[in-house]
Structures are given as structure tokens and as C-alpha cells.
Motif scaffolding. Sequence first.
Motif, PDB file in Angstrom:
ATOM      1  N   LEU A  16       0.825  -1.206   0.000  1.00 14.82           N
ATOM      2  CA  LEU A  16       0.000   0.000   0.000  1.00 14.82           C
ATOM      3  C   LEU A  16       0.863   1.261   0.000  1.00 14.82           C
ATOM      4  O   LEU A  16       0.618   2.192  -0.771  1.00 14.82           O
ATOM      5  N   LEU A  17       1.881   1.280   0.846  1.00 20.86           N
ATOM      6  CA  LEU A  17       2.768   2.441   0.884  1.00 20.86           C
ATOM      7  C   LEU A  17       3.538   2.586  -0.423  1.00 20.86           C
ATOM      8  O   LEU A  17       3.731   3.706  -0.915  1.00 20.86           O
ATOM      9  N   ALA A  18       3.978   1.479  -1.001  1.00 24.07           N
ATOM     10  CA  ALA A  18       4.688   1.541  -2.280  1.00 24.07           C
ATOM     11  C   ALA A  18       3.760   2.048  -3.385  1.00 24.07           C
ATOM     12  O   ALA A  18       4.181   2.802  -4.261  1.00 24.07           O
ATOM     13  N   SER A  34       8.039   5.059   6.169  1.00 23.63           N
ATOM     14  CA  SER A  34       8.546   3.701   6.001  1.00 23.63           C
ATOM     15  C   SER A  34      10.011   3.730   5.601  1.00 23.63           C
ATOM     16  O   SER A  34      10.392   3.240   4.544  1.00 23.63           O
ATOM     17  N   ARG A  35      10.823   4.267   6.455  1.00 22.65           N
ATOM     18  CA  ARG A  35      12.250   4.391   6.152  1.00 22.65           C
ATOM     19  C   ARG A  35      13.003   3.072   6.243  1.00 22.65           C
ATOM     20  O   ARG A  35      14.091   2.945   5.692  1.00 22.65           O
ATOM     21  N   ASP A  36      12.464   2.087   6.904  1.00 27.23           N
ATOM     22  CA  ASP A  36      13.179   0.836   7.104  1.00 27.23           C
ATOM     23  C   ASP A  36      12.881  -0.221   6.037  1.00 27.23           C
ATOM     24  O   ASP A  36      13.584  -1.220   5.956  1.00 27.23           O
ATOM     25  N   ASP A  37      11.880  -0.018   5.214  1.00 29.05           N
ATOM     26  CA  ASP A  37      11.513  -0.989   4.181  1.00 29.05           C
ATOM     27  C   ASP A  37      12.148  -0.575   2.853  1.00 29.05           C
ATOM     28  O   ASP A  37      11.781   0.421   2.240  1.00 29.05           O
ATOM     29  N   GLU A  38      13.103  -1.364   2.398  1.00 28.50           N
ATOM     30  CA  GLU A  38      13.853  -1.058   1.186  1.00 28.50           C
ATOM     31  C   GLU A  38      12.961  -1.054  -0.056  1.00 28.50           C
ATOM     32  O   GLU A  38      13.146  -0.240  -0.972  1.00 28.50           O
ATOM     33  N   PHE A  39      11.981  -1.953  -0.104  1.00 29.80           N
ATOM     34  CA  PHE A  39      11.043  -2.042  -1.223  1.00 29.80           C
ATOM     35  C   PHE A  39      10.231  -0.755  -1.352  1.00 29.80           C
ATOM     36  O   PHE A  39      10.097  -0.192  -2.432  1.00 29.80           O
ATOM     37  N   VAL A  40       9.721  -0.275  -0.240  1.00 27.30           N
ATOM     38  CA  VAL A  40       8.911   0.943  -0.243  1.00 27.30           C
ATOM     39  C   VAL A  40       9.767   2.147  -0.611  1.00 27.30           C
ATOM     40  O   VAL A  40       9.350   3.005  -1.406  1.00 27.30           O
ATOM     41  N   GLN A  41      10.969   2.239  -0.082  1.00 25.98           N
ATOM     42  CA  GLN A  41      11.839   3.362  -0.389  1.00 25.98           C
ATOM     43  C   GLN A  41      12.233   3.394  -1.864  1.00 25.98           C
ATOM     44  O   GLN A  41      12.337   4.465  -2.464  1.00 25.98           O
ATOM     45  N   PHE A  42      12.448   2.223  -2.459  1.00 28.40           N
ATOM     46  CA  PHE A  42      12.767   2.149  -3.885  1.00 28.40           C
ATOM     47  C   PHE A  42      11.653   2.796  -4.705  1.00 28.40           C
ATOM     48  O   PHE A  42      11.902   3.642  -5.567  1.00 28.40           O
ATOM     49  N   HIS A  43      10.421   2.401  -4.432  1.00 24.24           N
ATOM     50  CA  HIS A  43       9.290   2.946  -5.184  1.00 24.24           C
ATOM     51  C   HIS A  43       9.024   4.405  -4.825  1.00 24.24           C
ATOM     52  O   HIS A  43       8.638   5.193  -5.687  1.00 24.24           O
ATOM     53  N   ALA A  44       9.248   4.775  -3.577  1.00 19.86           N
ATOM     54  CA  ALA A  44       9.015   6.158  -3.161  1.00 19.86           C
ATOM     55  C   ALA A  44       9.982   7.110  -3.862  1.00 19.86           C
ATOM     56  O   ALA A  44       9.590   8.215  -4.262  1.00 19.86           O
ATOM     57  N   ARG A  45      11.208   6.703  -4.031  1.00 22.83           N
ATOM     58  CA  ARG A  45      12.177   7.559  -4.737  1.00 22.83           C
ATOM     59  C   ARG A  45      11.791   7.733  -6.202  1.00 22.83           C
ATOM     60  O   ARG A  45      11.886   8.828  -6.748  1.00 22.83           O
ATOM     61  N   GLN A  46      11.380   6.649  -6.843  1.00 21.44           N
ATOM     62  CA  GLN A  46      10.938   6.769  -8.237  1.00 21.44           C
ATOM     63  C   GLN A  46       9.691   7.642  -8.336  1.00 21.44           C
ATOM     64  O   GLN A  46       9.567   8.463  -9.245  1.00 21.44           O
ATOM     65  N   LEU A  86       2.809   1.135 -10.622  1.00 20.43           N
ATOM     66  CA  LEU A  86       1.747   0.502  -9.835  1.00 20.43           C
ATOM     67  C   LEU A  86       1.642  -0.994 -10.140  1.00 20.43           C
ATOM     68  O   LEU A  86       1.437  -1.808  -9.229  1.00 20.43           O
ATOM     69  N   ILE A  87       1.783  -1.363 -11.396  1.00 15.79           N
ATOM     70  CA  ILE A  87       1.764  -2.778 -11.757  1.00 15.79           C
ATOM     71  C   ILE A  87       2.940  -3.497 -11.105  1.00 15.79           C
ATOM     72  O   ILE A  87       2.813  -4.612 -10.591  1.00 15.79           O
ATOM     73  N   SER A  88       4.086  -2.846 -11.110  1.00 15.52           N
ATOM     74  CA  SER A  88       5.277  -3.402 -10.462  1.00 15.52           C
ATOM     75  C   SER A  88       5.035  -3.662  -8.977  1.00 15.52           C
ATOM     76  O   SER A  88       5.421  -4.701  -8.445  1.00 15.52           O
ATOM     77  N   VAL A  89       4.363  -2.730  -8.312  1.00 15.96           N
ATOM     78  CA  VAL A  89       4.054  -2.900  -6.887  1.00 15.96           C
ATOM     79  C   VAL A  89       3.089  -4.053  -6.687  1.00 15.96           C
ATOM     80  O   VAL A  89       3.266  -4.876  -5.783  1.00 15.96           O
ATOM     81  N   LEU A  90       2.059  -4.132  -7.516  1.00 18.01           N
ATOM     82  CA  LEU A  90       1.076  -5.211  -7.385  1.00 18.01           C
ATOM     83  C   LEU A  90       1.707  -6.585  -7.572  1.00 18.01           C
ATOM     84  O   LEU A  90       1.288  -7.562  -6.939  1.00 18.01           O
ATOM     85  N   LEU A  91       2.718  -6.666  -8.425  1.00 26.25           N
ATOM     86  CA  LEU A  91       3.413  -7.928  -8.657  1.00 26.25           C
ATOM     87  C   LEU A  91       4.567  -8.144  -7.680  1.00 26.25           C
ATOM     88  O   LEU A  91       5.293  -9.128  -7.798  1.00 26.25           O
ATOM     89  N   GLU A  92       4.738  -7.209  -6.758  1.00 28.14           N
ATOM     90  CA  GLU A  92       5.813  -7.233  -5.756  1.00 28.14           C
ATOM     91  C   GLU A  92       7.188  -7.314  -6.410  1.00 28.14           C
ATOM     92  O   GLU A  92       8.067  -8.044  -5.976  1.00 28.14           O
ATOM     93  N   LYS A  93       7.369  -6.542  -7.454  1.00 25.38           N
ATOM     94  CA  LYS A  93       8.644  -6.443  -8.170  1.00 25.38           C
ATOM     95  C   LYS A  93       9.210  -5.046  -7.965  1.00 25.38           C
ATOM     96  O   LYS A  93       8.518  -4.135  -7.530  1.00 25.38           O
TER      97      LYS A  93
END
Length: 107
Positions: A16-18, A34-46, A86-93
Motif C-alpha cells: 500500500l505504501l509503495a 517507512s524508512r526501514d523498508d527497502e522495497f517501499v523506499q525504492f518505489h518512493a524515490r521513483q 503501480l503494476i510493479s508494486v502489485l506484482l511485488e517487483k
Amino acid sequence: MDSASIGTSGGLRSRLLAALSYLGILCFVPLLFSRDDEFVQFHARQGLVLWMWGVLAIFALSLPGIGRWFFSFSSMVIMLLSAIGLISVLLEKAWRLPFIYGLAARL
């Protein structure tokens, strides 16, 4: 689009955050909470790079002639890349968006 290997807790909260990262100014929510979740930070920067591009496109509207063209082109590309994100997030990629990831990696 290249895929990166990034660790995530895989929970609904992370996805959800991503996903918020690609919804305009809401990209600041995952950046701050969500500073500790690398997945979320990756998407947040993009998402932040896409949002900054959108703000730049809005300011370009004041330029005579090329401003409207730049805004229209930017809007279409931003919407397309946001949908891909968003598709990338839904697929957890963690797909690296073209041109966007290079700037996001520097943040």
C-alpha cells in the motif's frame, strides 16, 4: 525495465505504501513513514522523481509556444510510468523505470 532484487516484508502495508509512491504528492507519505523498508523506499524515490517532473511540467505551461507541448507530453509519459510502477508494486517487483531510476538512485 530492469528488475532489482530488493527485500521487503511482503505485507499489505508495504504494498500500500509503495503504491502511494506513484500517486502524485502522496509519494511523501512512504518517504516519511517507512524508512526501514527497502522495497517501499525504492518505489518512493521513483515516485518522487515522477512528481518533480510533473511540477516542472506545470511550471513549463508559462512558457510561450513549447510550454503546452512539454506539459502534454510530460503528462502522458508520467501517467504511463506511474501505471507501470503501480503494476510493479502489485506484482511485488522492483522494476527500474527508464530514465527515472537513474535520478532516483541519486536521491
